[in-house]
Design a protein around this motif. Sequence first.
Motif, PDB file in Angstrom:
ATOM      1  N   THR A 135       0.847  -1.195   0.000  1.00  0.00           N
ATOM      2  CA  THR A 135       0.000   0.000   0.000  1.00  0.00           C
ATOM      3  C   THR A 135       0.879   1.240   0.000  1.00  0.00           C
ATOM      4  OG1 THR A 135      -0.135   0.308   2.412  1.00  0.00           O
ATOM      5  CG2 THR A 135      -1.679  -1.268   1.401  1.00  0.00           C
ATOM      6  N   PHE A 136       0.258   2.362  -0.330  1.00  0.00           N
ATOM      7  CA  PHE A 136       0.957   3.648  -0.313  1.00  0.00           C
ATOM      8  C   PHE A 136      -0.054   4.726   0.063  1.00  0.00           C
ATOM      9  CE2 PHE A 136       2.199   7.622  -2.439  1.00  0.00           C
ATOM     10  CZ  PHE A 136       3.465   7.798  -1.907  1.00  0.00           C
ATOM     11  N   ALA A 169       5.380  10.714   2.960  1.00  0.00           N
ATOM     12  CA  ALA A 169       4.668   9.614   2.319  1.00  0.00           C
ATOM     13  C   ALA A 169       5.084   8.290   2.959  1.00  0.00           C
ATOM     14  CB  ALA A 169       4.971   9.596   0.830  1.00  0.00           C
ATOM     15  N   VAL A 170       4.162   7.323   2.947  1.00  0.00           N
ATOM     16  CA  VAL A 170       4.403   6.024   3.572  1.00  0.00           C
ATOM     17  C   VAL A 170       4.100   4.908   2.581  1.00  0.00           C
ATOM     18  CG1 VAL A 170       3.732   4.437   5.410  1.00  0.00           C
ATOM     19  CG2 VAL A 170       3.866   6.896   5.883  1.00  0.00           C
ATOM     20  N   SER A 171       5.041   3.997   2.434  1.00  0.00           N
ATOM     21  CA  SER A 171       4.802   2.717   1.762  1.00  0.00           C
ATOM     22  C   SER A 171       4.759   1.656   2.862  1.00  0.00           C
ATOM     23  CB  SER A 171       5.926   2.386   0.781  1.00  0.00           C
ATOM     24  OG  SER A 171       6.110   3.408  -0.172  1.00  0.00           O
ATOM     25  N   ALA A 172       3.684   0.878   2.916  1.00  0.00           N
ATOM     26  CA  ALA A 172       3.540  -0.117   3.974  1.00  0.00           C
ATOM     27  C   ALA A 172       2.974  -1.405   3.396  1.00  0.00           C
ATOM     28  CB  ALA A 172       2.629   0.405   5.088  1.00  0.00           C
ATOM     29  N   THR A 173       3.415  -2.517   3.950  1.00  0.00           N
ATOM     30  CA  THR A 173       3.061  -3.831   3.414  1.00  0.00           C
ATOM     31  C   THR A 173       2.421  -4.695   4.489  1.00  0.00           C
ATOM     32  OG1 THR A 173       4.891  -3.733   1.839  1.00  0.00           O
ATOM     33  CG2 THR A 173       3.971  -5.902   2.296  1.00  0.00           C
ATOM     34  N   LEU A 174       1.326  -5.343   4.121  1.00  0.00           N
ATOM     35  CA  LEU A 174       0.675  -6.335   4.958  1.00  0.00           C
ATOM     36  C   LEU A 174       0.889  -7.725   4.355  1.00  0.00           C
ATOM     37  CD1 LEU A 174      -2.810  -4.723   5.728  1.00  0.00           C
ATOM     38  CD2 LEU A 174      -0.925  -5.032   7.344  1.00  0.00           C
ATOM     39  N   ALA A 175       1.054  -8.710   5.210  1.00  0.00           N
ATOM     40  CA  ALA A 175       1.017 -10.107   4.794  1.00  0.00           C
ATOM     41  C   ALA A 175      -0.358 -10.649   5.205  1.00  0.00           C
ATOM     42  CB  ALA A 175       2.121 -10.908   5.460  1.00  0.00           C
ATOM     43  N   MET A 223      -6.058   3.181   6.249  1.00  0.00           N
ATOM     44  CA  MET A 223      -4.769   3.869   6.174  1.00  0.00           C
ATOM     45  C   MET A 223      -4.988   5.363   6.035  1.00  0.00           C
ATOM     46  SD  MET A 223      -3.816   2.791   2.238  1.00  0.00           S
ATOM     47  CE  MET A 223      -4.809   1.286   2.301  1.00  0.00           C
ATOM     48  N   GLY A 224      -3.980   6.126   6.423  1.00  0.00           N
ATOM     49  CA  GLY A 224      -4.067   7.562   6.233  1.00  0.00           C
ATOM     50  C   GLY A 224      -3.446   8.347   7.367  1.00  0.00           C
ATOM     51  N   ASP A 225      -3.892   9.590   7.464  1.00  0.00           N
ATOM     52  CA  ASP A 225      -3.440  10.539   8.484  1.00  0.00           C
ATOM     53  C   ASP A 225      -4.463  10.524   9.614  1.00  0.00           C
ATOM     54  OD1 ASP A 225      -2.790  12.715  10.052  1.00  0.00           O
ATOM     55  OD2 ASP A 225      -3.118  14.214   8.488  1.00  0.00           O
ATOM     56  N   ALA A 258       2.658  -0.796  -5.121  1.00  0.00           N
ATOM     57  CA  ALA A 258       1.398  -0.693  -4.393  1.00  0.00           C
ATOM     58  C   ALA A 258       0.222  -1.156  -5.250  1.00  0.00           C
ATOM     59  CB  ALA A 258       1.167   0.745  -3.947  1.00  0.00           C
ATOM     60  N   GLU A 259      -0.723  -1.807  -4.613  1.00  0.00           N
ATOM     61  CA  GLU A 259      -1.970  -2.215  -5.249  1.00  0.00           C
ATOM     62  C   GLU A 259      -3.160  -1.407  -4.731  1.00  0.00           C
ATOM     63  OE1 GLU A 259      -2.590  -6.533  -5.980  1.00  0.00           O
ATOM     64  OE2 GLU A 259      -0.823  -6.738  -4.709  1.00  0.00           O
ATOM     65  N   VAL A 260      -2.998  -0.807  -3.568  1.00  0.00           N
ATOM     66  CA  VAL A 260      -4.030   0.055  -2.986  1.00  0.00           C
ATOM     67  C   VAL A 260      -3.334   1.309  -2.479  1.00  0.00           C
ATOM     68  CG1 VAL A 260      -5.888   0.278  -1.301  1.00  0.00           C
ATOM     69  CG2 VAL A 260      -5.361  -1.972  -2.278  1.00  0.00           C
TER      70      VAL A 260
END
Length: 314
Positions: free
Chosen positions: A67-68, A301-307, A224-226, A104-106
């Motif tokens: 995600t981003f 900005a944030v790039s974050a990944t979930l498994a 996700m977000g602020d 990112a996909e979302v």
Amino acid sequence: FAHQVSPMRIRPRVSPRSMMAHLRLLMVLRLSNVAARAAGEDIVGGSHLRGSRRPQPGAGIEVLLHTFFWNVHWECSMAARGASAACKDKVGRRFVELATAAEAEVVASIELEDGIAAPASLVDFGLVGWKQVDGPCELDVYGDAVALAFAPGWEVLKSSGGCLRDDADTRAFAVALVRPPMRMRDCPTICFLAVHAPHQNITHGSDLVFDICGGAVDHCVVAMGDWNTVGEGVSQHWDALIGGESPGEPMPDEATCCFPQPMYYGEFDHLITNVPNARHAGHTVHAYQLIEDNPVKQHKAVSATLALPLMPLQ
């Protein structure tokens, strides 16, 4: 993927049934690549990610969801308070560049807008083929704008957006019920939210979230977000807007606000979920972007990944 399986060498005398078994095993290994990662710094999709943890015993097959999200702030979007006239166009294209680099996909954009309550088109900035869900909030002279966007392959079933309060502290959110391109173990559909939380309590929006997502709010939400609060404060906003099962730990939980520092400081931007057996697989908090265009204010900005757990192969 960081963990790669060498191409299979098929010998002439291998039976079709054996070939299929090998291919299935190869698929399992690729989908569960995160199980081979050690704790600490990993590399996922070409980005250095912090905070990865080993999967829990019995986690099974997992797939990575990249995600981003980024609050670019309205001053840049509206060329206000000294921001350059080119700021919005540049930041929109940088949004796409960073999201693409993160695979990112979302994605979620915050205050990247064409007007006081009009989210800008991420497709126009370069996310061709993506499906965007707008979250406009307009209340008298106040307004805010967020958007979600989903890569090709994600099916948006229902969506909406609106305001989180009815006063000058109001902020926007977007919500979408989507069907992912992969078969999730516990969540055939997922409720996604882009959130720009107010500085005070959330008082509006929960009815709309339930109308869009229904029973998915119980244990199939990714938001996700602020959040305008440190990680430990996110649960209060979650309860007011989403409900359902309690989420896991929000990540990242480090300084993301705001340019220019040290004038501003906040640990505000988080990804959080209540999907069973989901886990954070790492994140990157990017440096401030395009400061030569004087964005006036800006979050990192944030790039974050979930498994996320997949259905077992039959």
